[in-house]
Each structure stands twice: as structure tokens, then as C-alpha cells.
Design an enzyme around this catalytic site. Structure first.
Site, mmCIF file in Angstrom:
data_model
loop_
_atom_site.group_PDB
_atom_site.id
_atom_site.type_symbol
_atom_site.label_atom_id
_atom_site.label_comp_id
_atom_site.label_asym_id
_atom_site.label_seq_id
_atom_site.Cartn_x
_atom_site.Cartn_y
_atom_site.Cartn_z
ATOM 1 N N GLY A 1 0.824 -1.212 0.000
ATOM 2 C CA GLY A 1 0.000 0.000 0.000
ATOM 3 C C GLY A 1 0.856 1.259 0.000
ATOM 4 C CB ILE B 1 1.902 4.457 4.703
ATOM 5 C CG1 ILE B 1 0.994 5.673 4.510
ATOM 6 C CG2 ILE B 1 2.939 4.726 5.787
ATOM 7 C CD1 ILE B 1 0.020 5.928 5.647
ATOM 8 C CG ASP C 1 -1.013 -5.663 0.476
ATOM 9 O OD1 ASP C 1 -2.142 -5.807 -0.059
ATOM 10 O OD2 ASP C 1 -0.603 -4.569 0.893
ATOM 11 C CG LEU D 1 -1.996 -7.594 -4.339
ATOM 12 C CD1 LEU D 1 -1.775 -8.338 -5.667
ATOM 13 C CD2 LEU D 1 -1.001 -6.446 -4.220
ATOM 14 C CE LYS E 1 -6.000 4.628 2.305
ATOM 15 N NZ LYS E 1 -4.903 5.472 1.902
ATOM 16 C CB SER F 1 -5.277 7.193 12.562
ATOM 17 O OG SER F 1 -5.922 8.351 12.091
ATOM 18 C CE1 TYR G 1 -8.655 3.426 9.261
ATOM 19 C CE2 TYR G 1 -8.956 5.685 10.009
ATOM 20 C CZ TYR G 1 -8.126 4.658 9.597
ATOM 21 O OH TYR G 1 -6.765 4.870 9.536
ATOM 22 C CE LYS H 1 -5.973 2.248 11.457
ATOM 23 N NZ LYS H 1 -4.898 1.354 11.087
ATOM 24 C CE1 TYR I 1 2.102 5.742 10.772
ATOM 25 C CE2 TYR I 1 0.443 5.223 9.131
ATOM 26 C CZ TYR I 1 1.547 4.848 9.873
ATOM 27 O OH TYR I 1 2.079 3.614 9.681
ATOM 28 C CG ASN J 1 -7.405 10.366 2.749
ATOM 29 O OD1 ASN J 1 -7.219 9.169 2.641
ATOM 30 N ND2 ASN J 1 -7.819 10.920 3.866
HETATM 31 P P1 NAD Z 1 -3.397 1.528 1.780
HETATM 32 O O1 NAD Z 1 -4.802 1.127 1.576
HETATM 33 O O2 NAD Z 1 -2.645 2.125 0.644
HETATM 34 O O3 NAD Z 1 -2.559 0.289 2.336
HETATM 35 C C1 NAD Z 1 -3.123 -0.741 3.115
HETATM 36 C C2 NAD Z 1 -2.724 -2.062 2.490
HETATM 37 O O4 NAD Z 1 -3.337 -3.121 3.247
HETATM 38 C C3 NAD Z 1 -3.204 -2.215 1.047
HETATM 39 O O5 NAD Z 1 -2.114 -2.554 0.205
HETATM 40 C C4 NAD Z 1 -4.236 -3.316 1.108
HETATM 41 O O6 NAD Z 1 -4.260 -4.108 -0.059
HETATM 42 C C5 NAD Z 1 -3.788 -4.091 2.345
HETATM 43 N N1 NAD Z 1 -4.866 -4.868 2.968
HETATM 44 C C6 NAD Z 1 -6.134 -4.455 3.227
HETATM 45 N N2 NAD Z 1 -6.834 -5.474 3.777
HETATM 46 C C7 NAD Z 1 -5.974 -6.529 3.870
HETATM 47 C C8 NAD Z 1 -6.127 -7.861 4.332
HETATM 48 N N3 NAD Z 1 -7.287 -8.315 4.809
HETATM 49 N N4 NAD Z 1 -5.058 -8.689 4.272
HETATM 50 C C9 NAD Z 1 -3.873 -8.252 3.781
HETATM 51 N N5 NAD Z 1 -3.683 -7.003 3.315
HETATM 52 C C10 NAD Z 1 -4.726 -6.150 3.366
HETATM 53 O O7 NAD Z 1 -3.389 2.519 3.028
HETATM 54 P P2 NAD Z 1 -2.227 3.431 3.605
HETATM 55 O O8 NAD Z 1 -2.630 4.830 3.405
HETATM 56 O O9 NAD Z 1 -0.911 2.971 3.141
HETATM 57 O O10 NAD Z 1 -2.404 3.128 5.157
HETATM 58 C C11 NAD Z 1 -1.623 2.166 5.835
HETATM 59 C C12 NAD Z 1 -2.073 2.110 7.277
HETATM 60 O O11 NAD Z 1 -1.943 3.405 7.855
HETATM 61 C C13 NAD Z 1 -3.540 1.720 7.458
HETATM 62 O O12 NAD Z 1 -3.636 0.898 8.600
HETATM 63 C C14 NAD Z 1 -4.232 3.042 7.697
HETATM 64 O O13 NAD Z 1 -5.397 2.884 8.469
HETATM 65 C C15 NAD Z 1 -3.170 3.800 8.456
HETATM 66 N N6 NAD Z 1 -3.301 5.256 8.349
HETATM 67 C C16 NAD Z 1 -3.382 5.839 7.103
HETATM 68 C C17 NAD Z 1 -3.536 7.209 6.997
HETATM 69 C C18 NAD Z 1 -3.690 7.879 5.652
HETATM 70 O O14 NAD Z 1 -4.232 8.975 5.597
HETATM 71 N N7 NAD Z 1 -3.228 7.292 4.555
HETATM 72 C C19 NAD Z 1 -3.574 7.997 8.158
HETATM 73 C C20 NAD Z 1 -3.467 7.370 9.401
HETATM 74 C C21 NAD Z 1 -3.331 5.996 9.487
HETATM 75 C C1 WQD Z 2 -8.240 16.780 4.597
HETATM 76 C C2 WQD Z 2 -8.915 18.130 4.491
HETATM 77 C C3 WQD Z 2 -11.311 18.072 4.396
HETATM 78 C C4 WQD Z 2 -11.566 16.010 0.576
HETATM 79 C C5 WQD Z 2 -8.640 11.512 7.338
HETATM 80 C C6 WQD Z 2 -9.033 10.559 8.410
HETATM 81 C C7 WQD Z 2 -7.906 10.373 9.372
HETATM 82 C C8 WQD Z 2 -6.623 9.977 8.642
HETATM 83 C C9 WQD Z 2 -6.312 10.926 7.553
HETATM 84 C C10 WQD Z 2 -6.559 7.599 8.494
HETATM 85 C C11 WQD Z 2 -10.150 18.251 5.367
HETATM 86 C C12 WQD Z 2 -10.734 18.599 3.116
HETATM 87 C C13 WQD Z 2 -11.074 16.636 1.705
HETATM 88 C C14 WQD Z 2 -12.292 16.776 -0.368
HETATM 89 C C15 WQD Z 2 -11.951 18.721 1.004
HETATM 90 N N1 WQD Z 2 -6.756 8.716 7.985
HETATM 91 N N2 WQD Z 2 -11.265 17.963 1.908
HETATM 92 N N3 WQD Z 2 -12.446 18.117 -0.120
HETATM 93 O O1 WQD Z 2 -10.315 14.172 7.207
HETATM 94 O O2 WQD Z 2 -8.121 15.211 7.919
HETATM 95 O O3 WQD Z 2 -8.363 12.774 7.920
HETATM 96 O O4 WQD Z 2 -7.443 11.036 6.683
HETATM 97 O O5 WQD Z 2 -6.327 7.333 9.635
HETATM 98 O O6 WQD Z 2 -8.299 9.378 10.247
HETATM 99 O O7 WQD Z 2 -10.170 11.064 9.093
HETATM 100 O O8 WQD Z 2 -8.236 13.937 5.769
HETATM 101 O O9 WQD Z 2 -7.753 14.015 3.362
HETATM 102 O O10 WQD Z 2 -10.121 13.489 4.117
HETATM 103 O O11 WQD Z 2 -9.220 15.764 4.419
HETATM 104 O O12 WQD Z 2 -12.131 19.924 1.162
HETATM 105 O O13 WQD Z 2 -12.768 16.265 -1.381
HETATM 106 O O14 WQD Z 2 -9.349 18.310 3.153
HETATM 107 O O15 WQD Z 2 -12.445 18.763 4.779
HETATM 108 O O16 WQD Z 2 -10.166 19.558 5.862
HETATM 109 P P1 WQD Z 2 -8.864 14.103 7.262
HETATM 110 P P2 WQD Z 2 -8.858 14.219 4.347
#
Ligand code: NAD
Ligand code: WQD
Length: 331
Positions: free
Chosen positions: A11, A13, A32, A34, A85, A125, A151, A155, A179, A201
Site C-alpha cells: 500500500g 505508506i 498483502d 492487494l 482505511k 491515526s 474506522y 484504530k 499518523y 482523502n
Molecule cells: P493503503 O490502503 O494504501 O494500504 C493498506 C494495504 O493493506 C493495502 O495494500 C491493502 O491491499 C492491504 N490490505 C487491506 N486489507 C488486507 C487484508 N485483509 N489482508 C492483507 N492485506 C490487506 O493505506 P495506507 O494509506 O498505506 O495506510 C496504511 C495504514 O496506515 C492503514 O492501517 C491506515 O489505516 C493507516 N493510516 C493511514 C492514513 C492515511 O491517511 N493514509 C492515516 C493514518 C493511518
Molecule cells: C483533509 C482536508 C477536508 C476532501 C482523514 C481521516 C484520518 C486519517 C487521515 C486515516 C479536510 C478537506 C477533503 C475533499 C476537502 N486517515 N477535503 N475536499 O479528514 O483530515 O483525515 O485522513 O487514519 O483518520 O479522518 O483527511 O484528506 O479526508 O481531508 O475539502 O474532497 O481536506 O475537509 O479539511 P482528514 P482528508
């Protein structure tokens, strides 16, 4: 030297962290299914690092398969990224989110226990702070309060499960990384955020608008009490985030350690649009629409603990993230 299993390592991150781990000489395998990533990521990791990590295409809900991967892997450490996520989707499909995120984590923890692997870094998160009733969060704030979606609750629940595991086994090392808003991608532009389906996002939506796949960005509200009326978030470059995992892994202690990974700086939605336009030389079509339910006006990290204890801080800013994003977009 640590041998790492990266769940969800294909994925967004996870793949960036795998690259930084390989660059530092660590052996990494990926688990993973996928669900939200593409197998081509493996080629890109190899292209960037010269190493093709062993990839297990497996669902972490398949307990037998997970056990088998652990039995053969001799891992010292798990970095647990895998999970679902999408905040909005979790409201529509709560059972899927609880099943994948909670049961999946329990399967990983069970396999760790059976194979004497006692070191986990978990992708948490900022969402666990719920509504913190303040603009900047440090790790001592209470968690689990006023969580508005399944979600975020998963977490929070996984953090609690990990605390109990570490309490029961005093040798267990748990690091929880909270994060803030990850953005950007590897400077090569070879990999980046490429979700399957409709993104949620801000940055992947901006990217789709730029590619013409979405006609315009909807800005969720311009009437907040912020400098330009739009919401403020702490956007952290994913390569800085990846490096935070490595420092956290290297400095893990028995017990539970919790760190915010953010920059400490806030950027508004309009500032993000502006930064994208400056970096790309394009106009980004957008319209202001109503507020999105559950959005906080301002959320930024206090990341002093990671600086003090891990020697980590973000080195890249939003401009760097935009430059790298455009490189990825333009291939
Ligand atoms: P992502 O969706 O790109 O990566 C997650 C990966 O997990 C994917 O490759 C997906 O195929 C895999 N996956 C999902 N379900 C699975 C399963 N049942 N078995 C095996 N693999 C599985 O997401 P990301 O943005 O890289 O996020 C990684 C982690 O960080 C997640 O736990 C997410 O909740 C957390 N996180 C992400 C954000 C963000 O904004 N991107 C913010 C805070 C926390
Ligand atoms: C960012 C800003 C929106 C989309 C989420 C999860 C959090 C974490 C990170 C996983 C906000 C604005 C967005 C759009 C917009 N993920 N926005 N138009 O909400 O801060 O956090 O992702 O853990 O748990 O809640 O991120 O990227 O959705 O939004 O104006 O189409 O962009 O209002 O201010 P958020 P986001």
C-alpha cells in the site's frame, strides 16, 4: 539485524516504508492481499532499491496462511499497515471494517505469539483523539472519545488490544504511531498513492482532478474560524513518515511507546490548492460546498515526543510533497 514482515506493505505508506527499510539494509517480506494496491508496486520497489522483497499475496483474515508465513519467516518484527482505511465507507460497512481491522490484527498477533515474535509497530491515526477540543494534540490526551466512525474506533480498539498484549508479556515491544495526514511520494515519482476505486482523502482527489478523472475538487466548507475559512490539517510527507517507522523500530523498548508523526504545522485546504497550482503550473478546478460531517476545523500534531525520544522530525514540507506528487502524476 531485524527481519521485518510488513503487512499491507504494497500500500501507500507500507511501500514507502519498505523502500526506506531496504535502503538501510533490513530484510523485509510483505504480506498483502492487494485489496487496495497493485502488484506492480513490487517492480517499482525493485527499481528504486535494487532489491525485490519476498511478497506473500495473502489475506490476513486467512489465519492458516498467516500462521504458515510466520512459521517460515523467522521475523523479528512486524510493521502492521494492513487494514481498511476509508472513513466514510466504514460508516456504511461497519462489519467489514471491524472484521478486517480487528480480526486481521488478532490473527497477526496470534501468529506472532506462536512464533515468539515480540515486536510490533502499528499504523494508528490522529483519528483516535476523536474531537480533542484543542487544535494541537500530544500523546497524553485521552483517546477513544467522540469517535464518529467505525474506522477510527478500530484504530482505538487495536491500540487497546496492543496495550493488553504488552501488559501480559513484559518482553513484548509495542510501538504505536499516530499518523496525521500523509501526502507526497518517493522523489523518483515511480510510486505514490494509487488507491483502487474512488479516493477519500484530499491529495488523491486533487490528483484525480488534475488527471481529469474528477471534474472538480469540492472544498468542504469555507466558513470555519481559520485564516481563510477552510480546515487546517498537518500534512506529513510520506517519506518522512517512513523514516519515522525505522527510527521507532530501532529504538523500541519493552512495553508500549506512542508517538505522533506529524510536522506540527497546519495548512488550509486553499493553501493546498495554491501549493498544487504553483508546483504544477496548472489551475485546479474547485468549488466550495458545505461542511463535511465530522470534520474538525483544525487538527495538528505536537510531535515533540518523537523528536526527543526518537530523534525524528519531518524534513520535508508541503511544497516538497507537491513537487513529488506532480512527478508521480506525470510519470
Ligand atoms: P493503503 O490502503 O494504501 O494500504 C493498506 C494495504 O493493506 C493495502 O495494500 C491493502 O491491499 C492491504 N490490505 C487491506 N486489507 C488486507 C487484508 N485483509 N489482508 C492483507 N492485506 C490487506 O493505506 P495506507 O494509506 O498505506 O495506510 C496504511 C495504514 O496506515 C492503514 O492501517 C491506515 O489505516 C493507516 N493510516 C493511514 C492514513 C492515511 O491517511 N493514509 C492515516 C493514518 C493511518
Ligand atoms: C483533509 C482536508 C477536508 C476532501 C482523514 C481521516 C484520518 C486519517 C487521515 C486515516 C479536510 C478537506 C477533503 C475533499 C476537502 N486517515 N477535503 N475536499 O479528514 O483530515 O483525515 O485522513 O487514519 O483518520 O479522518 O483527511 O484528506 O479526508 O481531508 O475539502 O474532497 O481536506 O475537509 O479539511 P482528514 P482528508
Amino acid at each position: 539485524m531485524a527481519k521485518v514482515l510488513a503487512t499491507g506493505g504494497m500500500g501507500y505508506i507500507g511501500s514507502h516504508t519498505v523502500i526506506e527499510l531496504i535502503k538501510k539494509g533490513y530484510e523485509v517480506e510483505i504480506l498483502d492481499n492487494l485489496y487496495n494496491s497493485k502488484v506492480e508496486v513490487l517492480d517499482k520497489i525493485e527499481q528504486i532499491t535494487g532489491v525485490r522483497p519476498k511478497f506473500h499475496e495473502a489475506d490476513m483474515l486467512d489465519s492458516e496462511k498467516v500462521d504458515q508465513i510466520f512459521a517460515e519467516g523467522n521475523f523479528t518484527t512486524v510493521i502492521h499497515f494492513a487494514g481498511l482505511k476509508a472513513v466514510g465507507e466504514s460508516v456504511e460497512k461497519p462489519l467489514e471494517y471491524y472484521k478486517t481491522n480487528i480480526d486481521g490484527t488478532l490473527n497477526i498477533l496470534k501468529a506472532m505469539k506462536e512464533n515468539n515474535v515480540k515486536h510490533i509497530i502499528f499504523s494508528s491515526s490522529a483519528t483516535v483523539y476523536g474531537d480533542p477540543h484543542q487544535d494541537t494534540c500530544d500523546e497524553s490526551l485521552p483517546t477513544g472519545r467522540e469517535l464518529t466512525n467505525p474506522y477510527g474506533k478500530t484504530k482505538y480498539m487495536i491500540e487497546e488490544i496492543l496495550k493488553d498484549v504488552a501488559y501480559a508479556d513484559k518482553d513484548f515491544k509495542v510501538t504505536i504511531l499516530r499518523y496525521f495526514n500523509p501526502v507526497g511520494n518517493h522523489e523518483s515519482g515511480l510510486i505514490g498513492e494509487d488507491p483502487n476505486g474512488i479516493p477519500n482523502n484530499l491529495m488523491p482527489i486533487i490528483m484525480k482532478v488534475s488527471k481529469g478523472e474528477i471534474p472538480e475538487l469540492s472544498v468542504f466548507g469555507d466558513d470555519y474560524d481559520t485564516r481563510d475559512g477552510s480546515c487546517i490539517r498537518d500534512y506529513i510527507h510520506v517519506v518522512d513518515l517512513a523514516n519515522g517507522h525505522i527510527l521507532a523500530m530501532e529504538k523500541s523498548q519493552p512495553g508500549v511507546s506512542i508517538y505522533n508523526l506529524g510536522t506540527g504545522n497546519g495548512t488550509t485546504v486553499f493553501e493546498m490548492i495554491d501549493a498544487f497550482e504553483k508546483a504544477s503550473g496548472e489551475k485546479l478546478p474547485y468549488k466550495v460546498v458545505g461542511r463535511r460531517a465530522g470534520d474538525l476545523p483544525i487538527l495538528t500534531a505536537n510531535a515533540e515526543k518523537a523528536e526527543k525520544e526518537l530523534g525524528w522530525h519531518a524534513e520535508r514540507n508541503v511544497e516538497d510533497a507537491m513537487r513529488d506528487t506532480i512527478k508521480f502524476l506525470r510519470g
